[in-house]
Write an enzyme that holds these catalytic residues in place. Structure first.
Site, mmCIF file in Angstrom:
data_model
loop_
_atom_site.group_PDB
_atom_site.id
_atom_site.type_symbol
_atom_site.label_atom_id
_atom_site.label_comp_id
_atom_site.label_asym_id
_atom_site.label_seq_id
_atom_site.Cartn_x
_atom_site.Cartn_y
_atom_site.Cartn_z
ATOM 1 N N ASP A 141 0.841 -1.191 0.000
ATOM 2 C CA ASP A 141 0.000 0.000 0.000
ATOM 3 C C ASP A 141 0.878 1.243 0.000
ATOM 4 O OD1 ASP A 141 -2.183 -1.660 0.178
ATOM 5 O OD2 ASP A 141 -2.371 -1.454 2.364
HETATM 6 N N1 URA Z 1 -1.367 -5.904 3.867
HETATM 7 C C1 URA Z 1 -1.833 -4.631 3.849
HETATM 8 O O1 URA Z 1 -2.869 -4.348 4.419
HETATM 9 N N2 URA Z 1 -1.106 -3.709 3.216
HETATM 10 C C2 URA Z 1 0.058 -3.948 2.603
HETATM 11 O O2 URA Z 1 0.683 -3.030 2.044
HETATM 12 C C3 URA Z 1 0.545 -5.269 2.608
HETATM 13 C C4 URA Z 1 -0.186 -6.234 3.249
#
Ligand code: URA
Length: 238
Positions: free
Chosen positions: A103
């Protein structure tokens, strides 16, 4: 392939730099001076030299990036800075892409490569590649949560996650945990904690497929994988 691409990909500068080298008659193919960047070479058969030094052709690039928050895991984005923007031209020339996604606000280990086969092996759900994260949680993580994650939790869209490993590093209202998952659903870890009534306030990936984030790597920087790291990934192809 084009001569200028080969020289540039071998780490000797941008295509523009290579153009200057060609003009200055510094590059030979099979001991013949070549001045045209579009000249076609066979990397397996032709001997390319810069100032009499043989240039070894590299087809693939494997990078470990310590992703900072605020940049997106994509090759291009209309609005945000991407992880590719953090690379130098020497690496950009290989056209690397992200192995899976983090993310925008997630930090930590992101692998980048132009080796499609390897990227596929690392992200294929069938392979169940382990990914470990450090997370700060708003809410008290309990032994019950550990059991729930071990069995798999049901996400907001009804999907039941595969078993995940959860370790409490710091308990209390602001818990800190280490979590290992073997799949990569959208916002998976955030949604897993949401399923048990808690909120992820910080997330950092520590490892993926046996490759651990080099903590000496300052945030926002990257390095090439070592031979050892590369061979450990190669075993996943088999
Ligand atoms: N899980 C999430 O919620 N975000 C990420 O970036 C990776 C795994």
């Amino acid at each position: 392939m084009r001569l200028d691409k080969l020289v540039s990909n071998a780490g000797y500068g941008s295509r523009k730099d290579v153009k200057t080298m060609l003009k200055k008659k510094r590059i030979t193919v099979n001991n013949k001076i070549i001045r045209d960047g579009s000249f076609q070479v066979d990397p397996a058969a032709d001997v390319v030299k810069l100032d009499e030094k043989i240039i070894h052709y590299e087809k693939y690039i494997y990078l470990m990036l310590h992703k900072p928050p605020g940049v997106v895991s994509a090759t291009a984005d209309a609005k945000d800075e991407t992880v590719i923007d953090l690379l130098d031209t020497a690496e950009k020339h290989f056209d690397p892409f992200c192995v899976g996604r983090l993310d925008k606000d997630t930090e930590g280990l992101l692998l980048l490569t132009n080796d499609g086969e390897l990227a596929h092996e690392l992200t294929s759900p069938k392979k169940e590649i382990e990914k470990t994260y450090f997370a700060k949680i708003n809410g008290t993580v309990t032994e019950t949560d550990i059991d729930c994650f071990k069995k798999g939790v049901v996400l907001d869209d009804g999907y039941q996650t595969k078993p995940a490993g959860l370790r409490i590093l710091k308990s209390g209202e602001d818990s800190e945990v280490e979590i290992t998952i073997t799949e990569g659903k959208f916002h998976q870890i955030k949604r897993m904690f949401q399923a048990v009534g808690k909120k992820v306030v910080y997330l950092k990936r520590l490892s993926m497929g046996g490759i651990t984030l080099d903590e000496r790597l300052p945030i926002g920087t990257y390095r090439r994988l070592t031979e050892e790291e590369q061979s450990s990934l190669e075993t996943l192809k088999k």
